[in-house]
Design an enzyme around this catalytic site. Structure first.
Site, PDB file in Angstrom:
ATOM      1  N   TRP A  51       0.915  -1.383  -0.187  1.00 23.21           N
ATOM      2  CA  TRP A  51       0.165   0.068   0.218  1.00 23.21           C
ATOM      3  C   TRP A  51       0.956   1.552  -0.347  1.00 23.21           C
ATOM      4  O   TRP A  51       0.504   2.488  -0.674  1.00 23.21           O
ATOM      5  CB  TRP A  51      -1.190  -0.397   1.387  1.00 23.21           C
TER       6      TRP A  51
ATOM      7  N   ASP B 141      -0.855   7.405   6.630  1.00 19.67           N
ATOM      8  CA  ASP B 141      -2.175   6.279   6.080  1.00 19.67           C
ATOM      9  C   ASP B 141      -2.113   5.438   7.482  1.00 19.67           C
ATOM     10  O   ASP B 141      -1.905   4.258   7.948  1.00 19.67           O
ATOM     11  CB  ASP B 141      -1.496   5.258   4.660  1.00 19.67           C
TER      12      ASP B 141
ATOM     13  N   LYS C 205     -12.123  -1.180   8.381  1.00 16.80           N
ATOM     14  CA  LYS C 205     -11.194  -2.373   9.082  1.00 16.80           C
ATOM     15  C   LYS C 205     -11.868  -2.284  10.487  1.00 16.80           C
ATOM     16  O   LYS C 205     -12.238  -2.940  11.047  1.00 16.80           O
ATOM     17  CB  LYS C 205      -9.955  -2.101   9.531  1.00 16.80           C
TER      18      LYS C 205
HETATM   19  N1  PMP Z   1      -3.921   1.677   3.344  1.00 14.87           N
HETATM   20  C1  PMP Z   1      -3.645   0.203   3.548  1.00 14.87           C
HETATM   21  C2  PMP Z   1      -2.913   0.450   4.299  1.00 14.87           C
HETATM   22  C3  PMP Z   1      -4.586  -0.663   3.315  1.00 14.87           C
HETATM   23  O1  PMP Z   1      -5.119  -1.833   3.842  1.00 14.87           O
HETATM   24  C4  PMP Z   1      -5.854   0.077   2.203  1.00 14.87           C
HETATM   25  C5  PMP Z   1      -6.608  -2.049   2.159  1.00 14.87           C
HETATM   26  N2  PMP Z   1      -6.315  -3.031   2.313  1.00 14.87           N
HETATM   27  C6  PMP Z   1      -5.716   0.737   1.278  1.00 14.87           C
HETATM   28  C7  PMP Z   1      -5.102   1.576   2.042  1.00 14.87           C
HETATM   29  C8  PMP Z   1      -7.049   0.960   0.361  1.00 14.87           C
HETATM   30  O2  PMP Z   1      -8.080   1.151   1.104  1.00 14.87           O
HETATM   31  P1  PMP Z   1      -8.936   1.572   0.052  1.00 14.87           P
HETATM   32  O3  PMP Z   1     -10.340   0.299  -0.336  1.00 14.87           O
HETATM   33  O4  PMP Z   1     -10.088   2.487   0.896  1.00 14.87           O
HETATM   34  O5  PMP Z   1      -8.970   2.655  -0.571  1.00 14.87           O
END
Ligand code: PMP
Length: 362
Positions: A103, A174, A198
């Site tokens: 990510w 993030d 989450k």
């Molecule tokens: N950042 C992290 C650390 C994640 O775990 C995730 C999703 N698993 C995301 C960003 C992306 O999130 P979204 O699906 O809400 O765009």
């Protein structure tokens, strides 16, 4: 709700049963109005109270001052990957990213569309098995901002301390997979953000907490819906917000407050992850690929001796009422996501299952 089972999935993840029941109770008839909250105008008194409650709860739980805005934005955490550089990259400036996982790398990729991006620290060459030692790196003076991923959902790593604060380089994190799982000093950050699905709600909304002055950086050509100031100035209601998702955040933050706040939830999360890692480390059968000092308290990843055994483990766990234990498709193995809503009982059930699985297959 006797039919509920333990869901160890990385997200959308299980929500507290108490909250699900409350939502069910109010689903068709919110506070005697005769309609559910999702059927009511976002400008009406009921939703106005709900969004205020969500914001007030978040401010109280994280002890957030007026210097910061608390806003709700659609597009998930992924849209923040774009909004951050679009709004916050200084003219002809550069930004810095710590590359600690899938990510983090995706966030960095988007930033490259808007300016120079420096990779300030990485653990890519060791398969993201750790957070690069914090004292070995720090944001550079003049950087537009420094971006980190506080918990790496796929690799199962987490920052247990943060890079030193630099006066004019805002630290941006993030926190999608560990928001509100532990006590946090928001003043160390220029901005934090998280997809809700989450720890704090369903999918469909991202929570953004940012220093208000940063929103003044946005260049004139950034579209209205992608400007932070639009959300700040209009209380996240420039357009129709995801009302049901925000309502769920209100209920979950009510629940967090009832539990005693983030200090209490952190103690429970510590306990849950400690017992799980203890078991993994005790046996030669299970193995955690993550460097001990960087292990996540939210996403506990581990391996079994063979991929066949891992597949069998996931299948039998499902039969035993434990869902979502398959590791991310990029890395394989097993991943037990134990966010705020996972009770200690769920972890204990997993541990009993692991012991029995080892006894039979070890
Ligand atoms: N950042 C992290 C650390 C994640 O775990 C995730 C999703 N698993 C995301 C960003 C992306 O999130 P979204 O699906 O809400 O765009």
């Amino acid at each position: 709700m006797s039919t509920r089972i333990y869901n160890f999935s990385a997200g959308p993840a299980m929500l507290p049963t108490q909250v699900m029941e409350k939502a069910q109770e109010e689903f068709c008839n919110y506070h005697g109005v005769g309609n559910g909250i999702m059927e009511l105008s976002h400008r009406g008194p009921q939703f106005t109270e709900v969004i205020k409650r969500a914001e007030d709860n978040i401010r109280e739980l994280l002890n957030i001052s007026d210097e910061y805005a608390v806003i709700f934005v659609q597009g998930g955490a992924s849209m923040q990957f774009s909004m951050i550089p679009m709004n916050l990259m200084l003219p002809n400036g550069f930004s810095e990213y710590a590359d600690t996982g899938t990510w983090a790398a995706k966030a960095m990729k988007e930033a490259k569309l808007f300016g120079e991006v420096k990779n300030i620290a990485t653990s890519k060459e060791t398969n993201y098995d750790r957070i690069p030692v914090i004292r070995h790196w720090k944001p550079t003076q003049g950087s537009s901002y420094c971006h980190i991923t506080s918990n790496n959902t796929v690799a199962g790593t987490q920052y247990h301390s943060f890079p030193e604060k630099m006066a004019d380089v805002p630290l941006i994190a993030d926190m999608s997979s560990d928001i509100m799982s532990r006590v946090l000093d928001i003043n160390e950050f220029g901005m934090i953000y998280a997809g809700a699905q989450k720890n704090i709600g369903p999918s469909g909304v991202a929570l953004v907490i940012m220093r208000k002055d940063l929103a003044k950086r946005t260049p004139a050509n950034v579209p209205t819906m992608l400007r932070y100031s639009t959300y700040i100035d209009k209380g996240s209601m420039f357009n129709t917000p995801p009302t049901f998702a925000i309502y769920m955040i209100a209920l979950i933050t009510d629940w967090l407050k009832e539990k005693g706040g983030l200090k209490v939830i952190e103690e429970i999360n510590d306990m849950k992850s400690e017992v799980l890692y203890e078991l993994i480390d005790k046996t030669g059968f299970f193995h955690c690929p993550v460097e001990p000092g960087s292990r996540s308290k939210m996403n506990v990843v581990f391996r079994l001796p063979t991929e066949e055994l891992e597949a069998k483990f996931v299948k039998e766990a499902e039969i035993g009422g434990m869902l979502g234990l398959k590791g991310h498709r990029l890395v394989g193995g097993i991943r037990a996501s134990i966010y705020n809503a996972m009770p200690m009982k769920g972890v204990e059930q997993l541990i009993d299952f692991m012991n029995e699985f080892e006894r039979v297959n070890g």
